[in-house]
Design a protein around this motif. Sequence first.
Motif, PDB file in Angstrom:
ATOM      1  N   UNK A 242      73.715  52.320  31.263  1.00  0.00           N
ATOM      2  CA  UNK A 242      74.145  50.961  30.933  1.00  0.00           C
ATOM      3  C   UNK A 242      75.631  50.708  31.146  1.00  0.00           C
ATOM      4  N   UNK A 243      76.430  51.795  31.115  1.00  0.00           N
ATOM      5  CA  UNK A 243      77.879  51.617  31.232  1.00  0.00           C
ATOM      6  C   UNK A 243      78.430  52.242  32.515  1.00  0.00           C
ATOM      7  N   UNK A 244      78.178  53.543  32.685  1.00  0.00           N
ATOM      8  CA  UNK A 244      78.786  54.274  33.798  1.00  0.00           C
ATOM      9  C   UNK A 244      78.314  53.736  35.145  1.00  0.00           C
ATOM     10  N   UNK A 245      77.002  53.649  35.338  1.00  0.00           N
ATOM     11  CA  UNK A 245      76.470  53.225  36.636  1.00  0.00           C
ATOM     12  C   UNK A 245      76.903  51.811  37.003  1.00  0.00           C
ATOM     13  N   UNK A 246      76.991  50.949  36.021  1.00  0.00           N
ATOM     14  CA  UNK A 246      77.359  49.554  36.298  1.00  0.00           C
ATOM     15  C   UNK A 246      78.813  49.409  36.725  1.00  0.00           C
ATOM     16  N   UNK A 247      79.629  50.417  36.378  1.00  0.00           N
ATOM     17  CA  UNK A 247      81.041  50.359  36.750  1.00  0.00           C
ATOM     18  C   UNK A 247      81.312  51.033  38.094  1.00  0.00           C
ATOM     19  N   UNK A 248      80.277  51.612  38.697  1.00  0.00           N
ATOM     20  CA  UNK A 248      80.437  52.335  39.965  1.00  0.00           C
ATOM     21  C   UNK A 248      80.068  51.441  41.150  1.00  0.00           C
ATOM     22  N   UNK A 249      80.855  51.520  42.189  1.00  0.00           N
ATOM     23  CA  UNK A 249      80.530  50.796  43.417  1.00  0.00           C
ATOM     24  C   UNK A 249      79.557  51.594  44.284  1.00  0.00           C
ATOM     25  N   UNK A 250      79.716  52.930  44.261  1.00  0.00           N
ATOM     26  CA  UNK A 250      78.825  53.784  45.032  1.00  0.00           C
ATOM     27  C   UNK A 250      77.630  54.228  44.198  1.00  0.00           C
ATOM     28  N   UNK A 251      76.776  55.054  44.805  1.00  0.00           N
ATOM     29  CA  UNK A 251      75.610  55.572  44.110  1.00  0.00           C
ATOM     30  C   UNK A 251      76.038  56.555  43.017  1.00  0.00           C
ATOM     31  N   UNK A 252      75.290  56.581  41.927  1.00  0.00           N
ATOM     32  CA  UNK A 252      75.543  57.519  40.827  1.00  0.00           C
ATOM     33  C   UNK A 252      74.225  57.817  40.141  1.00  0.00           C
TER      34      UNK A 252
END
Length: 206
Positions: free
Chosen positions: A8-18
């Motif tokens: 909910x937090x980390x992935x949404x702040x990433x531009x690339x894949x995570x």
Amino acid sequence: MLDLWFERVVKKSCRGEACLIRYADDYVCVFEAKEEAERFYGALEKRLGKFGLELSEQKTRIIAFSQYSEPGKQSFEFLGFEFRWGKDLKGCAHLKRRTSPGRLRTSLKRFTQWCRENRNQRPRNLFGKLNQKLRGYYNDYGVHGNSARLGAFSLHAMGILFKWLNRRSDRRSYNWFGFKELLEHFKVPRPRIVARPRPKLAASRS
């Protein structure tokens, strides 16, 4: 504590894949961008601290792990396996898995203890339990590309069993020929690959 925060937090702040791969308290986080991996690493310690947890410095690190990197230069261990990139016979990128050296040593140490504790059982009971243990081990580690480490485990394990069977009394019970006949009689399983090969990744850049 970790899964929902990452989603909910980390992935949404990433531009690339995570992505996060976790089993119990062991996990691997994969990021397309190096700077996003570093930002996550810095935030992770604070996140764990809120729940009274700490990072294991020995197990935690950031590595560049890509099929485009020089083969064999970077590797990591996860759930008893060592992961590294390599190339197949056709020169295509190939993710390789094999039993980690530490897990292999631990497994042989436990097997030694088991042989010491069970060597005086009746042969039928002893080899019945032995076959179950070996089948379980080969099911866990019998992945494509791991034949050498499976073979190493089997070779050392049979040597350990031979030693402890000959320590049941002052008189030696078996020579190598008799021991091999015993293994054949009780149909002791040999190391084998039980998992299907993983599909190969396309070697094209986005």
